[in-house]
Scaffold this active site. Structure first.
Site, short mmCIF file in Angstrom:
data_model
loop_
_atom_site.label_atom_id
_atom_site.label_comp_id
_atom_site.label_asym_id
_atom_site.label_seq_id
_atom_site.Cartn_x
_atom_site.Cartn_y
_atom_site.Cartn_z
N ALA A 127 0.77 -1.28 -0.18
CA ALA A 127 0.12 -0.06 -0.01
C ALA A 127 0.93 1.13 -0.07
O ALA A 127 1.44 1.40 1.01
CB ALA A 127 -0.85 -0.12 1.16
N GLY A 341 -17.74 -6.46 -34.59
CA GLY A 341 -18.87 -6.84 -33.76
C GLY A 341 -18.38 -8.07 -32.67
O GLY A 341 -18.48 -7.86 -31.56
N GLU A 364 1.12 1.43 -11.75
CA GLU A 364 2.54 1.47 -11.45
C GLU A 364 3.31 2.67 -12.62
O GLU A 364 4.44 1.96 -12.92
CB GLU A 364 3.08 0.18 -11.83
CG GLU A 364 2.70 -0.86 -10.89
CD GLU A 364 2.96 -2.56 -11.04
OE1 GLU A 364 3.98 -2.83 -11.54
OE2 GLU A 364 1.64 -3.47 -11.67
C1 FAD Z 1 -6.66 -1.86 -10.56
C2 FAD Z 1 -5.59 -1.07 -9.81
C3 FAD Z 1 -4.62 -1.65 -8.87
C4 FAD Z 1 -3.89 -0.75 -8.19
N1 FAD Z 1 -3.03 -1.44 -7.15
C5 FAD Z 1 -2.29 -0.80 -6.36
C6 FAD Z 1 -1.72 -1.46 -4.97
O1 FAD Z 1 -1.58 -2.70 -4.81
N2 FAD Z 1 -0.93 -0.80 -4.58
C7 FAD Z 1 -0.72 0.66 -4.70
O2 FAD Z 1 -0.06 1.37 -3.80
N3 FAD Z 1 -1.39 1.56 -5.70
C8 FAD Z 1 -2.04 0.61 -6.55
N4 FAD Z 1 -2.86 1.18 -7.35
C9 FAD Z 1 -2.62 2.75 -7.81
C10 FAD Z 1 -1.86 3.10 -8.96
O3 FAD Z 1 -0.52 2.63 -8.90
C11 FAD Z 1 -2.28 4.37 -9.33
O4 FAD Z 1 -3.19 4.76 -9.68
C12 FAD Z 1 -1.08 5.33 -10.33
O5 FAD Z 1 0.29 5.40 -9.54
C13 FAD Z 1 -1.14 6.55 -10.58
O6 FAD Z 1 -1.66 7.35 -9.53
P1 FAD Z 1 -3.16 8.17 -9.56
O7 FAD Z 1 -4.23 7.35 -9.80
O8 FAD Z 1 -3.22 8.82 -8.38
O9 FAD Z 1 -2.81 9.08 -10.76
P2 FAD Z 1 -2.19 10.88 -10.74
O10 FAD Z 1 -0.81 10.59 -10.03
O11 FAD Z 1 -3.05 11.69 -9.85
O12 FAD Z 1 -2.20 10.93 -12.19
C14 FAD Z 1 -3.29 11.42 -12.86
C15 FAD Z 1 -2.80 11.38 -14.49
O13 FAD Z 1 -2.14 12.62 -14.62
C16 FAD Z 1 -1.10 12.76 -15.47
N5 FAD Z 1 0.10 13.14 -14.76
C17 FAD Z 1 0.33 12.99 -13.48
N6 FAD Z 1 1.83 13.50 -13.24
C18 FAD Z 1 2.07 13.87 -14.29
C19 FAD Z 1 3.32 14.46 -14.72
N7 FAD Z 1 4.33 14.90 -13.82
N8 FAD Z 1 3.42 15.03 -15.95
C20 FAD Z 1 2.53 14.77 -16.90
N9 FAD Z 1 1.10 14.12 -16.46
C21 FAD Z 1 1.12 13.63 -15.28
C22 FAD Z 1 -1.08 11.27 -15.99
O14 FAD Z 1 -1.78 11.18 -17.32
C23 FAD Z 1 -1.81 10.66 -14.93
O15 FAD Z 1 -2.48 9.43 -15.67
C24 FAD Z 1 -3.64 0.51 -8.38
C25 FAD Z 1 -4.58 1.19 -9.26
C26 FAD Z 1 -5.53 0.66 -9.97
C27 FAD Z 1 -6.38 1.05 -10.94
#
Ligand code: FAD
Length: 384
Positions: A127, A341, A364
């Site tokens: 986490a 389709g 990731e």
């Molecule tokens: C199915 C699933 C399983 C997961 N499992 C885990 C887990 O087991 N453990 C865990 O800790 N996390 C987990 N996660 C979390 C995952 O790693 C995060 O969703 C991911 O790191 C992105 O973070 P965020 O969703 O907060 O997006 P944000 O950091 O808010 O980013 C949103 C978007 O903003 C843009 N962006 C962000 N920063 C920049 C930048 N510097 N420059 C340009 N564009 C940018 C990108 O397009 C990005 O997609 C999981 C997520 C999902 C959906």
């Protein structure tokens, strides 16, 4: 330069490819019940893996595992990537896969956490992500504050894969917010510790159901700290690198299967008096996927080979993750287009590949963030 894989690895790949073709793909659409793999399917496939000698592939020999090198693992992950029967994010069918963090525990911690994971007696999750901290860990708000022999943990985590089935969590929180990412520390927290709760599961378009977790005045003994305060990211680095290369390996499997499906279907499907395989517009989609597969294969195998030689693969891993996720999503998208389709139905695996690979482009490390990190390397590497 020798581009040939060693013979033992080629034989292993052939054996696993046959196994996937004959024993997994024919029933892949029945492997799941909602977000979970059916227990009887898992049990059957795991029993076959044990029989075939592919058990505990990531666990070093001194802990009773096979201790396979990364290139060998890449070949296995690639073949398994050809089917939608196996979880895309959770443990697959090679037995428990302890995270590299757990091998860095002290002896006492290993006894309580690593060994039970290897034995299949305990399961765990990782986490890091929070509502205000995903790709940017500097936003982590969850804290651990030292009080005598204990730490008191408060905070909120979201999107945590496998939390529902976990006995403990490898938790990243801040022990010193003034230090940003360098103040992040890793703890082992038992899920039944008072104050730990699963707030809710978060259903997603991929069928995965990661969870939101709350930590409310959770008191853990200082012996649950992994390494030293501030070590959190250092501990996770090896896992992050190999995890990114694993994305690339899975992507190779997805692209290959999508090409297999697309070539077969396009030869049978007749429109306007000819198989669609005879149309250049369709051929070029398949040629694009083929070219992507060729270049990605070189990149992924080289990254794994360099890792096995003890080289620093951080930059290779950025490239492999970024390209692998994008190219495999594009291959699934082209395969969907070629099928028309029927591609959207759940009779075929294509829509599942499409949904899964789309999600890989965010989790990731989203592509934009990987590019940002790679840009730092590019600006340095090519500077005059
Ligand atoms: C199915 C699933 C399983 C997961 N499992 C885990 C887990 O087991 N453990 C865990 O800790 N996390 C987990 N996660 C979390 C995952 O790693 C995060 O969703 C991911 O790191 C992105 O973070 P965020 O969703 O907060 O997006 P944000 O950091 O808010 O980013 C949103 C978007 O903003 C843009 N962006 C962000 N920063 C920049 C930048 N510097 N420059 C340009 N564009 C940018 C990108 O397009 C990005 O997609 C999981 C997520 C999902 C959906």
């Amino acid at each position: 330069m020798d581009f040939e894989l060693p013979e033992d690895l080629r034989m292993m790949r052939e054996q696993i490819r046959r196994f996937v073709d004959k024993e997994i793909i024919p029933t892949e659409r029945e492997a799941y019940d909602g977000p979970e793999m059916r227990p009887e399917v898992r049990a059957r496939l795991e029993a076959r893996m044990k029989e075939m000698g592919y058990w505990l592939i990531t666990t070093p020999v001194e802990y009773g595992g096979l201790g396979l090198g990364l290139l060998a693992r890449v070949l296995l992950w690639e073949e398994m990537g050809r089917t939608i029967a196996l979880p895309s994010r959770k443990t697959q069918i090679f037995g428990p896969e302890p995270s590299p963090i757990l091998f860095q525990l002290n002896e006492e911690q290993k006894k309580d956490y690593l060994l039970p994971v290897i034995a299949g007696e305990k399961d765990c999750c990782f986490a890091l992500t929070e509502p205000d901290a995903g790709s940017d860990p500097a936003g982590i708000r969850a804290t651990a504050v030292r009080e005598g022999d204990n730490y008191v943990i408060n905070g909120y985590k979201r999107f945590i894969t496998n939390a529902q089935h976990s006995d403990f969590v490898q938790l990243l929180v801040s022990t010193d917010r003034s230090k940003g990412p360098r103040g992040i520390s890793a703890f082992l927290v038992d899920m039944d510790t008072p104050g730990v709760s699963i707030v809710r599961a978060q259903p997603t378009m991929m069928d995965d159901e990661p969870c939101e977790l709350a930590f409310d005045n959770v008191r853990v003994h200082a012996s649950k700290l992994i390494g030293r305060e501030g070590d959190g990211f250092k501990l996770a680095q090896d896992w992050i690198n190999t995890g990114r290369i694993r994305h690339g390996a899975r992507a190779l499997g997805v692209i290959r299967r999508c090409l297999e499906l697309a070539t077969d279907y396009s030869k049978q499907r007749i429109t306007f008096g000819k198989p669609i395989a005879d149309r250049q517009a369709v051929q070029w989609m398949m040629v694009d996927s083929h070219l992507d597969l060729e270049q990605l294969t070189l990149l992924v195998y080289r990254a794994a080979w360099r890792y096995d030689r003890g080289e620093d693969v951080r930059h290779d891993a950025f490239a492999v993750k970024m390209l692998g996720d994008r190219l495999s999503f594009q291959a699934a998208d082209r395969c969907l287009q070629i099928h028309g389709g029927i591609g959207f139905t759940k009779e075929l695996p294509i829509e599942k590949f499409w949904r899964d690979q789309r999600s890989m482009m965010v989790t990731e490390g989203p592509e934009e963030v990987l590019r940002m990190s790679l840009a730092r390397h590019v600006l340095e590497a090519y500077a005059g």
